[in-house]
Scaffold this active site. Structure first.
Site, PDB file in Angstrom:
ATOM      1  N   THR A   1      -8.873   1.045   5.320  1.00  0.00           N
ATOM      2  CA  THR A   1      -7.683   0.740   5.708  1.00  0.00           C
ATOM      3  C   THR A   1      -6.773   0.453   4.577  1.00  0.00           C
ATOM      4  OG1 THR A   1      -6.404  -0.344   7.431  1.00  0.00           O
ATOM      5  CG2 THR A   1      -7.966  -1.876   6.345  1.00  0.00           C
TER       6      THR A   1
ATOM      7  N   LYS B   1      -6.774   3.911   1.575  1.00  0.00           N
ATOM      8  CA  LYS B   1      -7.077   5.295   1.997  1.00  0.00           C
ATOM      9  C   LYS B   1      -7.156   6.451   1.090  1.00  0.00           C
ATOM     10  CE  LYS B   1      -5.947   4.181   6.531  1.00  0.00           C
ATOM     11  NZ  LYS B   1      -5.685   4.376   8.060  1.00  0.00           N
TER      12      LYS B   1
ATOM     13  N   GLY C   1       7.221   6.172   6.529  1.00  0.00           N
ATOM     14  CA  GLY C   1       6.242   5.838   5.788  1.00  0.00           C
ATOM     15  C   GLY C   1       5.550   6.906   5.242  1.00  0.00           C
TER      16      GLY C   1
ATOM     17  N   GLY D   1       0.240   0.348  18.188  1.00  0.00           N
ATOM     18  CA  GLY D   1      -0.905   1.303  17.841  1.00  0.00           C
ATOM     19  C   GLY D   1      -2.263   0.999  18.299  1.00  0.00           C
TER      20      GLY D   1
END
Ligand code: NAP
Length: 282
Positions: free
Chosen positions: A72, A76, A137, A249
Protein backbone atom coordinates in the site's frame (compact mmCIF):
# COMPACT_ATOMS: atom_id res chain seq x y z
CA UNK A 1 5.75 -31.05 13.96
CA UNK A 2 5.36 -27.34 13.18
CA UNK A 3 6.87 -26.05 9.94
CA UNK A 4 9.63 -23.81 11.35
CA UNK A 5 10.81 -22.75 7.88
CA UNK A 6 7.61 -20.69 7.59
CA UNK A 7 8.78 -18.48 10.48
CA UNK A 8 5.46 -19.16 12.22
CA UNK A 9 5.57 -21.39 15.32
CA UNK A 10 2.17 -22.92 14.51
CA UNK A 11 3.18 -23.56 10.90
CA UNK A 12 0.55 -21.19 9.50
CA UNK A 13 1.35 -19.54 6.16
CA UNK A 14 2.32 -15.90 6.64
CA UNK A 15 0.97 -12.91 4.71
CA UNK A 16 0.86 -9.19 5.42
CA UNK A 17 0.48 -5.65 4.18
CA UNK A 18 3.47 -3.36 3.79
CA UNK A 19 3.02 0.42 3.81
CA UNK A 20 3.92 3.73 5.44
CA UNK A 21 1.70 4.50 7.28
CA UNK A 22 -0.13 1.21 7.62
CA UNK A 23 -1.72 1.24 11.07
CA UNK A 24 -5.06 2.36 9.56
CA UNK A 25 -5.23 -0.75 7.33
CA UNK A 26 -8.15 -3.14 7.80
CA UNK A 27 -6.55 -5.78 5.57
CA UNK A 28 -5.59 -8.05 8.53
CA UNK A 29 -9.24 -8.27 9.62
CA UNK A 30 -10.48 -8.88 6.08
CA UNK A 31 -7.99 -11.68 5.38
CA UNK A 32 -8.70 -13.34 8.73
CA UNK A 33 -12.43 -13.27 7.89
CA UNK A 34 -11.70 -14.77 4.44
CA UNK A 35 -9.55 -17.46 6.07
CA UNK A 36 -12.26 -18.31 8.57
CA UNK A 37 -14.90 -18.46 5.83
CA UNK A 38 -12.83 -20.73 3.56
CA UNK A 39 -11.19 -22.87 6.26
CA UNK A 40 -7.65 -21.69 5.48
CA UNK A 41 -4.97 -21.37 8.14
CA UNK A 42 -2.89 -18.23 7.79
CA UNK A 43 -1.49 -15.28 9.67
CA UNK A 44 -1.64 -11.73 8.35
CA UNK A 45 0.69 -9.01 9.68
CA UNK A 46 1.03 -5.23 9.46
CA UNK A 47 4.47 -4.13 8.23
CA UNK A 48 5.12 -0.42 8.73
CA UNK A 49 8.16 0.20 6.54
CA UNK A 50 9.68 3.52 5.39
CA UNK A 51 10.52 3.83 1.67
CA UNK A 52 14.30 3.47 2.20
CA UNK A 53 13.78 0.11 3.98
CA UNK A 54 11.31 -1.34 1.44
CA UNK A 55 13.65 -3.78 -0.32
CA UNK A 56 15.23 -5.00 2.91
CA UNK A 57 11.81 -5.63 4.49
CA UNK A 58 10.35 -7.45 1.45
CA UNK A 59 13.42 -9.71 1.10
CA UNK A 60 13.44 -10.48 4.81
CA UNK A 61 9.75 -11.43 4.73
CA UNK A 62 10.48 -13.70 1.75
CA UNK A 63 13.61 -15.20 3.36
CA UNK A 64 11.75 -16.06 6.56
CA UNK A 65 9.10 -18.04 4.67
CA UNK A 66 6.42 -15.40 4.05
CA UNK A 67 4.03 -16.37 1.25
CA UNK A 68 2.63 -13.04 0.12
CA UNK A 69 2.24 -9.34 0.79
CA UNK A 70 -0.23 -6.63 -0.04
CA UNK A 71 1.48 -3.35 -0.89
CA UNK A 72 0.00 0.00 0.00
CA UNK A 73 0.82 3.72 0.03
CA UNK A 74 3.49 4.83 -0.91
CA UNK A 75 5.25 1.65 -2.16
CA UNK A 76 3.12 0.49 -5.13
CA UNK A 77 5.39 1.75 -7.89
CA UNK A 78 8.76 1.25 -6.16
CA UNK A 79 8.00 -2.40 -5.41
CA UNK A 80 7.73 -3.26 -9.13
CA UNK A 81 11.57 -3.14 -9.28
CA UNK A 82 11.77 -6.03 -6.80
CA UNK A 83 9.51 -8.34 -8.84
CA UNK A 84 10.95 -11.15 -10.97
CA UNK A 85 7.66 -11.41 -12.86
CA UNK A 86 4.61 -9.18 -13.25
CA UNK A 87 1.02 -10.01 -14.23
CA UNK A 88 -0.23 -8.30 -17.38
CA UNK A 89 -2.34 -5.84 -15.37
CA UNK A 90 0.58 -4.96 -13.06
CA UNK A 91 2.85 -4.51 -16.07
CA UNK A 92 0.29 -2.23 -17.70
CA UNK A 93 -0.15 -0.18 -14.50
CA UNK A 94 3.52 -0.01 -13.55
CA UNK A 95 2.23 -0.54 -10.00
CA UNK A 96 1.81 -3.57 -7.77
CA UNK A 97 -0.49 -4.11 -4.78
CA UNK A 98 0.02 -7.87 -4.33
CA UNK A 99 3.22 -9.92 -4.07
CA UNK A 100 3.36 -13.71 -4.11
CA UNK A 101 6.57 -15.47 -3.07
CA UNK A 102 7.05 -18.78 -4.82
CA UNK A 103 10.10 -20.94 -5.61
CA UNK A 104 12.46 -18.13 -4.56
CA UNK A 105 10.83 -15.67 -6.98
CA UNK A 106 8.64 -12.62 -6.46
CA UNK A 107 5.47 -12.35 -8.56
CA UNK A 108 3.73 -8.95 -8.65
CA UNK A 109 0.06 -8.40 -9.44
CA UNK A 110 -2.37 -5.49 -9.22
CA UNK A 111 -5.88 -6.17 -7.97
CA UNK A 112 -6.88 -2.55 -7.24
CA UNK A 113 -8.58 -1.93 -10.57
CA UNK A 114 -10.71 -5.06 -10.54
CA UNK A 115 -11.53 -4.31 -6.89
CA UNK A 116 -12.84 -0.87 -7.80
CA UNK A 117 -14.79 -1.87 -10.93
CA UNK A 118 -16.40 -4.80 -9.09
CA UNK A 119 -17.45 -2.56 -6.23
CA UNK A 120 -18.88 0.06 -8.58
CA UNK A 121 -20.63 -2.30 -10.99
CA UNK A 122 -21.53 -5.31 -8.85
CA UNK A 123 -22.01 -3.87 -5.36
CA UNK A 124 -23.18 -0.34 -6.14
CA UNK A 125 -24.97 -1.06 -9.46
CA UNK A 126 -23.11 1.73 -11.29
CA UNK A 127 -22.28 0.64 -14.89
CA UNK A 128 -19.14 2.38 -16.18
CA UNK A 129 -19.65 2.19 -19.92
CA UNK A 130 -20.31 5.61 -21.49
CA UNK A 131 -19.67 7.54 -18.24
CA UNK A 132 -17.54 10.67 -17.86
CA UNK A 133 -15.04 9.91 -15.12
CA UNK A 134 -12.60 12.13 -13.23
CA UNK A 135 -9.75 10.66 -11.15
CA UNK A 136 -8.11 12.95 -8.58
CA UNK A 137 -4.56 11.72 -7.94
CA UNK A 138 -1.88 10.07 -10.05
CA UNK A 139 -0.01 7.83 -7.60
CA UNK A 140 0.14 4.05 -7.32
CA UNK A 141 -3.60 3.61 -6.75
CA UNK A 142 -4.52 5.76 -9.75
CA UNK A 143 -2.15 3.74 -11.96
CA UNK A 144 -3.87 0.54 -10.85
CA UNK A 145 -7.41 1.71 -11.66
CA UNK A 146 -6.89 3.49 -15.02
CA UNK A 147 -6.51 0.32 -17.15
CA UNK A 148 -9.58 -1.51 -15.78
CA UNK A 149 -11.67 1.70 -16.00
CA UNK A 150 -10.64 2.21 -19.64
CA UNK A 151 -11.56 -1.41 -20.35
CA UNK A 152 -15.15 -0.58 -19.28
CA UNK A 153 -15.28 1.93 -22.19
CA UNK A 154 -16.12 5.24 -20.47
CA UNK A 155 -17.01 8.33 -22.57
CA UNK A 156 -14.06 10.20 -21.03
CA UNK A 157 -11.43 9.58 -18.35
CA UNK A 158 -9.57 12.59 -16.93
CA UNK A 159 -6.67 12.30 -14.47
CA UNK A 160 -6.12 15.45 -12.37
CA UNK A 161 -3.19 15.71 -10.01
CA UNK A 162 -1.60 18.29 -7.70
CA UNK A 163 1.67 17.67 -9.53
CA UNK A 164 0.70 17.98 -13.18
CA UNK A 165 3.73 16.03 -14.48
CA UNK A 166 2.56 12.87 -12.74
CA UNK A 167 -0.88 13.09 -14.39
CA UNK A 168 0.85 13.56 -17.76
CA UNK A 169 2.96 10.48 -17.06
CA UNK A 170 -0.18 8.38 -16.46
CA UNK A 171 -1.67 9.47 -19.79
CA UNK A 172 1.62 8.77 -21.58
CA UNK A 173 1.82 5.33 -20.02
CA UNK A 174 -1.65 4.24 -21.20
CA UNK A 175 -1.67 6.23 -24.46
CA UNK A 176 -5.45 5.93 -24.86
CA UNK A 177 -7.59 8.41 -26.81
CA UNK A 178 -10.24 8.62 -24.05
CA UNK A 179 -7.64 9.59 -21.43
CA UNK A 180 -6.42 13.13 -20.64
CA UNK A 181 -4.44 14.86 -17.87
CA UNK A 182 -4.65 18.18 -16.04
CA UNK A 183 -3.91 19.95 -12.75
CA UNK A 184 -6.62 20.37 -10.07
CA UNK A 185 -7.33 23.99 -11.04
CA UNK A 186 -7.52 23.09 -14.69
CA UNK A 187 -10.17 20.35 -14.73
CA UNK A 188 -12.36 20.56 -17.85
CA UNK A 189 -15.85 20.94 -16.37
CA UNK A 190 -18.21 21.85 -19.16
CA UNK A 191 -20.64 19.60 -17.25
CA UNK A 192 -20.38 17.73 -13.94
CA UNK A 193 -18.79 14.26 -14.15
CA UNK A 194 -20.82 11.08 -13.66
CA UNK A 195 -18.12 9.72 -11.37
CA UNK A 196 -15.39 11.53 -9.40
CA UNK A 197 -12.84 9.22 -7.79
CA UNK A 198 -10.52 10.47 -5.06
CA UNK A 199 -7.26 8.53 -5.46
CA UNK A 200 -5.14 10.99 -3.48
CA UNK A 201 -3.72 10.11 -0.08
CA UNK A 202 -4.59 13.60 1.23
CA UNK A 203 -7.30 12.24 3.54
CA UNK A 204 -4.78 10.00 5.32
CA UNK A 205 -3.18 13.23 6.53
CA UNK A 206 -6.56 14.87 7.24
CA UNK A 207 -6.02 17.28 4.33
CA UNK A 208 -8.62 18.63 1.90
CA UNK A 209 -6.86 19.89 -1.24
CA UNK A 210 -8.65 22.39 -3.50
CA UNK A 211 -10.73 19.74 -5.28
CA UNK A 212 -12.52 21.12 -8.38
CA UNK A 213 -16.04 22.19 -7.27
CA UNK A 214 -17.45 22.39 -10.81
CA UNK A 215 -16.75 18.69 -11.40
CA UNK A 216 -19.58 17.64 -9.08
CA UNK A 217 -23.34 17.92 -9.63
CA UNK A 218 -26.56 16.35 -8.42
CA UNK A 219 -25.99 13.33 -10.68
CA UNK A 220 -22.37 12.70 -9.62
CA UNK A 221 -21.22 9.66 -7.67
CA UNK A 222 -18.19 10.67 -5.57
CA UNK A 223 -16.06 7.66 -4.65
CA UNK A 224 -13.23 7.96 -2.13
CA UNK A 225 -10.61 5.23 -2.33
CA UNK A 226 -9.79 6.14 1.28
CA UNK A 227 -12.04 4.88 4.05
CA UNK A 228 -12.51 5.40 7.74
CA UNK A 229 -14.81 5.01 10.72
CA UNK A 230 -16.00 8.59 10.13
CA UNK A 231 -16.71 10.28 6.77
CA UNK A 232 -13.41 11.20 5.10
CA UNK A 233 -12.57 14.84 4.21
CA UNK A 234 -13.40 14.04 0.56
CA UNK A 235 -16.81 12.66 1.60
CA UNK A 236 -17.53 15.84 3.53
CA UNK A 237 -16.40 17.96 0.57
CA UNK A 238 -18.62 15.89 -1.79
CA UNK A 239 -21.65 16.44 0.43
CA UNK A 240 -20.90 20.18 0.49
CA UNK A 241 -21.02 20.11 -3.33
CA UNK A 242 -24.45 18.37 -3.17
CA UNK A 243 -23.12 15.29 -4.96
CA UNK A 244 -25.76 12.71 -5.90
CA UNK A 245 -24.00 10.16 -3.66
CA UNK A 246 -20.69 9.84 -1.83
CA UNK A 247 -19.14 6.54 -0.78
CA UNK A 248 -15.89 5.41 0.84
CA UNK A 249 -13.66 2.68 -0.58
CA UNK A 250 -14.63 -0.16 1.78
CA UNK A 251 -16.10 -2.20 -1.08
CA UNK A 252 -12.98 -1.79 -3.21
CA UNK A 253 -10.85 -2.76 -0.22
CA UNK A 254 -12.73 -6.01 0.27
CA UNK A 255 -12.94 -6.82 -3.47
CA UNK A 256 -9.23 -6.22 -4.14
CA UNK A 257 -8.41 -8.29 -1.06
CA UNK A 258 -10.58 -11.16 -2.34
CA UNK A 259 -8.65 -11.13 -5.62
CA UNK A 260 -5.31 -11.22 -3.73
CA UNK A 261 -6.63 -14.05 -1.54
CA UNK A 262 -7.60 -15.98 -4.68
CA UNK A 263 -4.10 -15.51 -6.11
CA UNK A 264 -2.48 -16.72 -2.90
CA UNK A 265 -4.82 -19.54 -1.83
CA UNK A 266 -6.60 -20.58 -5.05
CA UNK A 267 -10.00 -20.01 -3.40
CA UNK A 268 -12.36 -17.08 -4.02
CA UNK A 269 -14.04 -15.96 -0.79
CA UNK A 270 -17.52 -14.51 -0.73
CA UNK A 271 -17.16 -10.73 -0.26
CA UNK A 272 -20.68 -9.58 0.74
CA UNK A 273 -20.68 -10.88 4.35
CA UNK A 274 -17.13 -9.63 4.95
CA UNK A 275 -17.96 -6.17 3.61
CA UNK A 276 -21.00 -6.00 5.86
CA UNK A 277 -18.97 -7.07 8.88
CA UNK A 278 -16.07 -4.63 8.46
CA UNK A 279 -18.29 -1.63 7.75
CA UNK A 280 -20.37 -2.36 10.84
CA UNK A 281 -17.26 -2.76 13.01
CA UNK A 282 -15.41 0.31 11.58
P1 NAP B 1 0.70 7.42 -3.55
O1 NAP B 1 1.27 6.56 -4.60
O2 NAP B 1 1.57 7.86 -2.43
O3 NAP B 1 0.06 8.70 -4.29
C1 NAP B 1 -0.49 9.74 -3.53
C2 NAP B 1 -1.33 10.65 -4.42
O4 NAP B 1 -2.02 11.58 -3.57
C3 NAP B 1 -0.52 11.49 -5.41
O5 NAP B 1 -1.30 11.72 -6.56
C4 NAP B 1 -0.32 12.80 -4.62
O6 NAP B 1 -0.14 13.93 -5.45
C5 NAP B 1 -1.68 12.90 -3.95
N1 NAP B 1 -1.65 13.73 -2.73
C6 NAP B 1 -1.13 13.43 -1.52
N2 NAP B 1 -1.34 14.44 -0.66
C7 NAP B 1 -2.01 15.41 -1.34
C8 NAP B 1 -2.52 16.68 -0.98
N3 NAP B 1 -2.39 17.19 0.24
N4 NAP B 1 -3.16 17.40 -1.93
C9 NAP B 1 -3.31 16.90 -3.19
N5 NAP B 1 -2.85 15.70 -3.58
C10 NAP B 1 -2.21 14.95 -2.66
O7 NAP B 1 -0.56 6.71 -2.82
P2 NAP B 1 -1.52 5.61 -3.47
O8 NAP B 1 -0.96 4.26 -3.27
O9 NAP B 1 -1.86 6.06 -4.85
O10 NAP B 1 -2.82 5.69 -2.51
C11 NAP B 1 -3.72 6.78 -2.59
C12 NAP B 1 -4.89 6.56 -1.62
O11 NAP B 1 -5.76 5.51 -2.08
C13 NAP B 1 -4.47 6.18 -0.22
O12 NAP B 1 -5.27 6.91 0.71
C14 NAP B 1 -4.80 4.70 -0.12
O13 NAP B 1 -5.10 4.29 1.20
C15 NAP B 1 -6.04 4.63 -1.01
N6 NAP B 1 -6.28 3.29 -1.58
C16 NAP B 1 -7.40 2.60 -1.22
C17 NAP B 1 -7.66 1.36 -1.78
C18 NAP B 1 -8.90 0.61 -1.42
O14 NAP B 1 -8.93 -0.60 -1.64
N7 NAP B 1 -9.94 1.26 -0.91
C19 NAP B 1 -6.77 0.80 -2.69
C20 NAP B 1 -5.65 1.54 -3.06
C21 NAP B 1 -5.41 2.78 -2.48
P3 NAP B 1 1.34 14.41 -5.90
O15 NAP B 1 1.70 13.57 -7.08
O16 NAP B 1 1.15 15.85 -6.22
O17 NAP B 1 2.25 14.18 -4.71
Amino acid sequence: MPDVSSGDPAGFDRYGVIGYPVSHSRSPVIHQLFALQTGQQLRYELLQVAPEKLEQAVRQFQRTGGKGLNVTVPHKTAVTDLCDQLSERAEQAGAVNTLAFQDGEIFGDNTDGIGLTRDLEWNLGFPLQGRRILILGAGGAALGIVGPLLARRPAALVVANRTRDRADAVVKRFGHGMLSACAFDDVPAEAPYDLVINATSAGLKGETPPYPDAAVGAGTLCYDLSYGSKPTPFMLWSRDQNAGAAVMGWGMLVEQAAESFHLWRGIRPSTAPVLKQIVVSA
